[in-house]
Design an enzyme around this catalytic site. Structure first.
Site, PDB file in Angstrom:
ATOM      1  N   HIS A  19      22.809 -35.444  16.165  1.00 28.47           N
ATOM      2  CA  HIS A  19      21.774 -34.530  15.665  1.00 28.47           C
ATOM      3  C   HIS A  19      21.903 -34.271  14.181  1.00 28.47           C
ATOM      4  CE1 HIS A  19      20.980 -32.794  19.958  1.00 28.47           C
ATOM      5  NE2 HIS A  19      20.487 -34.012  19.804  1.00 28.47           N
ATOM      6  N   GLY A  40      30.784 -27.911  26.552  1.00 27.72           N
ATOM      7  CA  GLY A  40      30.135 -26.913  25.705  1.00 27.72           C
ATOM      8  C   GLY A  40      28.675 -27.185  25.438  1.00 27.72           C
ATOM      9  N   THR A  41      27.970 -27.660  26.447  1.00 31.85           N
ATOM     10  CA  THR A  41      26.548 -27.929  26.253  1.00 31.85           C
ATOM     11  C   THR A  41      25.744 -27.449  27.452  1.00 31.85           C
ATOM     12  OG1 THR A  41      24.877 -29.625  25.776  1.00 31.85           O
ATOM     13  CG2 THR A  41      26.786 -30.309  27.097  1.00 31.85           C
TER      14      THR A  41
HETATM   15  C1  BV8 Z   1      13.589 -37.062  20.645  1.00 36.23           C
HETATM   16  C2  BV8 Z   1      18.926 -29.460  15.336  1.00 36.23           C
HETATM   17  C3  BV8 Z   1      11.819 -38.652  20.802  1.00 36.23           C
HETATM   18  C4  BV8 Z   1      20.198 -29.376  14.640  1.00 36.23           C
HETATM   19  C5  BV8 Z   1      18.641 -29.940  17.618  1.00 36.23           C
HETATM   20  C6  BV8 Z   1      12.769 -36.095  27.228  1.00 36.23           C
HETATM   21  C7  BV8 Z   1      13.244 -37.220  26.536  1.00 36.23           C
HETATM   22  C8  BV8 Z   1      13.304 -37.217  25.153  1.00 36.23           C
HETATM   23  C9  BV8 Z   1      12.895 -36.082  24.412  1.00 36.23           C
HETATM   24  C10 BV8 Z   1      12.435 -34.988  25.102  1.00 36.23           C
HETATM   25  C11 BV8 Z   1      12.372 -34.991  26.489  1.00 36.23           C
HETATM   26  N1  BV8 Z   1      11.865 -33.784  26.855  1.00 36.23           N
HETATM   27  C12 BV8 Z   1      11.636 -33.032  25.755  1.00 36.23           C
HETATM   28  C13 BV8 Z   1      11.958 -33.731  24.679  1.00 36.23           C
HETATM   29  C14 BV8 Z   1      11.834 -33.240  23.316  1.00 36.23           C
HETATM   30  C15 BV8 Z   1      13.095 -32.539  22.808  1.00 36.23           C
HETATM   31  C16 BV8 Z   1      13.818 -31.717  23.828  1.00 36.23           C
HETATM   32  O1  BV8 Z   1      14.811 -32.165  24.409  1.00 36.23           O
HETATM   33  N2  BV8 Z   1      13.361 -30.505  24.033  1.00 36.23           N
HETATM   34  C17 BV8 Z   1      14.036 -29.617  24.963  1.00 36.23           C
HETATM   35  C18 BV8 Z   1      14.078 -28.214  24.387  1.00 36.23           C
HETATM   36  C19 BV8 Z   1      13.293 -29.714  26.280  1.00 36.23           C
HETATM   37  N3  BV8 Z   1      13.997 -33.523  22.262  1.00 36.23           N
HETATM   38  C20 BV8 Z   1      13.775 -33.946  21.000  1.00 36.23           C
HETATM   39  O2  BV8 Z   1      12.835 -33.595  20.309  1.00 36.23           O
HETATM   40  C21 BV8 Z   1      14.790 -34.948  20.444  1.00 36.23           C
HETATM   41  N4  BV8 Z   1      14.049 -36.047  19.873  1.00 36.23           N
HETATM   42  O3  BV8 Z   1      13.907 -37.176  21.792  1.00 36.23           O
HETATM   43  O4  BV8 Z   1      12.672 -37.899  19.980  1.00 36.23           O
HETATM   44  C22 BV8 Z   1      10.783 -37.717  21.395  1.00 36.23           C
HETATM   45  C23 BV8 Z   1      10.203 -36.733  20.604  1.00 36.23           C
HETATM   46  C24 BV8 Z   1       9.237 -35.878  21.171  1.00 36.23           C
HETATM   47  C25 BV8 Z   1       8.879 -36.000  22.522  1.00 36.23           C
HETATM   48  C26 BV8 Z   1       9.496 -36.983  23.305  1.00 36.23           C
HETATM   49  C27 BV8 Z   1      10.436 -37.849  22.738  1.00 36.23           C
HETATM   50  C28 BV8 Z   1      15.592 -34.313  19.298  1.00 36.23           C
HETATM   51  C29 BV8 Z   1      16.610 -33.370  19.851  1.00 36.23           C
HETATM   52  C30 BV8 Z   1      17.473 -32.810  18.703  1.00 36.23           C
HETATM   53  C31 BV8 Z   1      16.918 -31.505  18.283  1.00 36.23           C
HETATM   54  N5  BV8 Z   1      17.800 -30.866  17.318  1.00 36.23           N
HETATM   55  N6  BV8 Z   1      19.213 -29.238  16.710  1.00 36.23           N
HETATM   56  C32 BV8 Z   1      20.622 -27.985  14.473  1.00 36.23           C
HETATM   57  O5  BV8 Z   1      19.893 -27.182  13.865  1.00 36.23           O
HETATM   58  O6  BV8 Z   1      21.727 -27.730  14.957  1.00 36.23           O
HETATM   59  S1  BV8 Z   1      18.998 -29.580  19.205  1.00 36.23           S
HETATM   60  C33 BV8 Z   1      20.062 -28.262  19.297  1.00 36.23           C
HETATM   61  O7  BV8 Z   1      20.294 -28.089  20.692  1.00 36.23           O
HETATM   62  C34 BV8 Z   1      21.425 -28.492  18.691  1.00 36.23           C
HETATM   63  O8  BV8 Z   1      21.605 -29.774  18.117  1.00 36.23           O
HETATM   64  C35 BV8 Z   1      22.347 -28.333  19.892  1.00 36.23           C
HETATM   65  O9  BV8 Z   1      23.496 -29.033  19.787  1.00 36.23           O
HETATM   66  C36 BV8 Z   1      21.446 -28.831  20.940  1.00 36.23           C
HETATM   67  C37 BV8 Z   1      21.853 -28.655  22.351  1.00 36.23           C
HETATM   68  O10 BV8 Z   1      22.276 -27.321  22.529  1.00 36.23           O
HETATM   69  P1  BV8 Z   1      23.795 -27.131  23.000  1.00 36.23           P
HETATM   70  O11 BV8 Z   1      24.686 -27.842  22.040  1.00 36.23           O
HETATM   71  O12 BV8 Z   1      23.909 -27.493  24.426  1.00 36.23           O
HETATM   72  O13 BV8 Z   1      23.973 -25.586  22.744  1.00 36.23           O
HETATM   73  P2  BV8 Z   1      23.499 -24.397  23.691  1.00 36.23           P
HETATM   74  O14 BV8 Z   1      23.621 -23.134  22.907  1.00 36.23           O
HETATM   75  O15 BV8 Z   1      22.202 -24.755  24.327  1.00 36.23           O
HETATM   76  O16 BV8 Z   1      24.583 -24.394  24.866  1.00 36.23           O
HETATM   77  C38 BV8 Z   1      25.941 -24.121  24.573  1.00 36.23           C
HETATM   78  C39 BV8 Z   1      26.651 -24.052  25.906  1.00 36.23           C
HETATM   79  O17 BV8 Z   1      28.030 -23.812  25.660  1.00 36.23           O
HETATM   80  C40 BV8 Z   1      26.172 -22.906  26.784  1.00 36.23           C
HETATM   81  O18 BV8 Z   1      25.935 -23.400  28.090  1.00 36.23           O
HETATM   82  C41 BV8 Z   1      27.345 -21.914  26.791  1.00 36.23           C
HETATM   83  O19 BV8 Z   1      27.488 -21.277  28.041  1.00 36.23           O
HETATM   84  C42 BV8 Z   1      28.508 -22.833  26.540  1.00 36.23           C
HETATM   85  N7  BV8 Z   1      29.651 -22.198  25.886  1.00 36.23           N
HETATM   86  C43 BV8 Z   1      29.657 -21.147  25.015  1.00 36.23           C
HETATM   87  N8  BV8 Z   1      30.934 -20.909  24.618  1.00 36.23           N
HETATM   88  C44 BV8 Z   1      31.723 -21.844  25.210  1.00 36.23           C
HETATM   89  C45 BV8 Z   1      30.911 -22.659  26.020  1.00 36.23           C
HETATM   90  N9  BV8 Z   1      31.398 -23.685  26.760  1.00 36.23           N
HETATM   91  C46 BV8 Z   1      32.741 -23.902  26.687  1.00 36.23           C
HETATM   92  N10 BV8 Z   1      33.569 -23.164  25.924  1.00 36.23           N
HETATM   93  C47 BV8 Z   1      33.108 -22.125  25.187  1.00 36.23           C
HETATM   94  N11 BV8 Z   1      33.978 -21.379  24.456  1.00 36.23           N
END
Ligand code: BV8
Length: 249
Positions: free
Chosen positions: A117, A196-197
């Site tokens: 990312h 962590g995701t």
């Molecule tokens: C793309 C920017 C082609 C950087 C980010 C199906 C297939 C393909 C694409 C899609 C699809 N469906 C939808 C899409 C579009 C979209 C998408 O996935 N949307 C989601 C919301 C449904 N995907 C895209 O647009 C991607 N591009 O596929 O291009 C395309 C385009 C359009 C349509 C179709 C295809 C691009 C994705 C990248 C986006 N950029 N970030 C930044 O600013 O940081 S994503 C963002 O979320 C971050 O990068 C982050 O890393 C990522 C995932 O989040 P997590 O890392 O999992 O973090 P989160 O807070 O969610 O969870 C943390 C977890 O840790 C929690 O569960 C928590 O309980 C846990 N935790 C907390 N503390 C601890 C812990 N665990 C262990 N130990 C601890 N101490």
């Protein structure tokens, strides 16, 4: 699940790891979707999408500048270090893919690393083909930064963070390298570990499915059940900074 599970690795095992924001939480970096996460303060479509950047580049630069300032003060935690040590043990039988842009895996010593990312401490021009470059500036006062290459050529080019936003494609060379690692692993013992995701963002959240198609034994380490927990063979609930050193030790 035994109290102290361990991922058993022999000389033939290939290990592919995917990390998310939870791995950096114990370093003091906010996650996205947990309580108090980044998306609570900033609407994601405004600060992590090309449309949001076009509409208000100053807001986007304030968001990433704030994260640059914060990440600079944070250190890798035992979870980052456990993954770097595991890489040192396995060498080219190991590959780490991270959704995190904070560069803490790099600072912990990980080198077989793909930052799918992007990188918080790099910028690039939104208008010309100039390569991404190291940049730890906080641009949150005044106009967004401009590209010197464009300026020299008499054009206006705005700099942007070297980050993959929602709606933007991931780097095809990154996806190819991951697929090649999985293909090579399918004729060996193959372990896929996510840590962590929340399993909310694609295509990263589908890596577990690809890995299973290549015969992987799949593990999830997370503080709480994720959206795709049911697609893993094993789920270890806990904090990655505590679980990973024991799991990989
Ligand atoms: C793309 C920017 C082609 C950087 C980010 C199906 C297939 C393909 C694409 C899609 C699809 N469906 C939808 C899409 C579009 C979209 C998408 O996935 N949307 C989601 C919301 C449904 N995907 C895209 O647009 C991607 N591009 O596929 O291009 C395309 C385009 C359009 C349509 C179709 C295809 C691009 C994705 C990248 C986006 N950029 N970030 C930044 O600013 O940081 S994503 C963002 O979320 C971050 O990068 C982050 O890393 C990522 C995932 O989040 P997590 O890392 O999992 O973090 P989160 O807070 O969610 O969870 C943390 C977890 O840790 C929690 O569960 C928590 O309980 C846990 N935790 C907390 N503390 C601890 C812990 N665990 C262990 N130990 C601890 N101490």
């Amino acid at each position: 699940m035994p109290d102290n599970p361990r991922i058993l690795v022999d000389d033939d095992t290939r290990v592919l790891v995917l990390t998310g924001a939870g791995v950096s939480a114990e370093s003091g970096i906010a996650t996205f979707r947990a309580a108090g996460g980044l998306w609570e303060s900033y609407p994601v479509e405004k600060v992590a999408s090309p449309e949001g950047f076009d509409e208000d580049p100053e807001l986007v630069w304030r968001f990433y500048s704030e994260r640059r300032r914060k990440a600079r003060t944070c250190e890798p935690n035992p979870g980052h270090r456990a993954l770097a040590a595991f890489e040192a043990r396995l060498g080219d039988r190991f590959l780490l893919v991270t959704q995190n842009v904070d560069e803490l895996h790099r600072r912990a010593g990980s080198r077989r690393l793909i930052e799918i990312h992007g990188r918080l401490f790099q910028s690039r021009c939104a208008h010309c083909e100039r390569a991404p470059f190291d940049d730890d500036h906080a641009y949150d006062a005044g106009d967004p930064p401009l590209c010197e290459v464009c300026s020299t050529a008499g054009r206006i080019g705005m700099l942007r963070p070297h980050i993959v936003w929602f709606g933007e494609m991931l780097d095809p060379s990154h996806l190819l390298r991951i697929e090649e690692f999985m293909n090579a692993a399918r004729t060996h013992r193959f372990v896929f570990l996510a840590a962590g995701t929340s399993g909310a963002v694609y295509p990263a959240a589908a890596m577990v499915d690809r890995a299973r198609l290549h015969g992987a034994e799949t593990w999830l380490v997370n503080a709480e059940p994720a959206e795709n927990t049911h697609r893993f063979h094993h789920f270890v609930e806990g904090r990655s900074g505590e679980v990973l050193p024991a799991l990989l030790g």
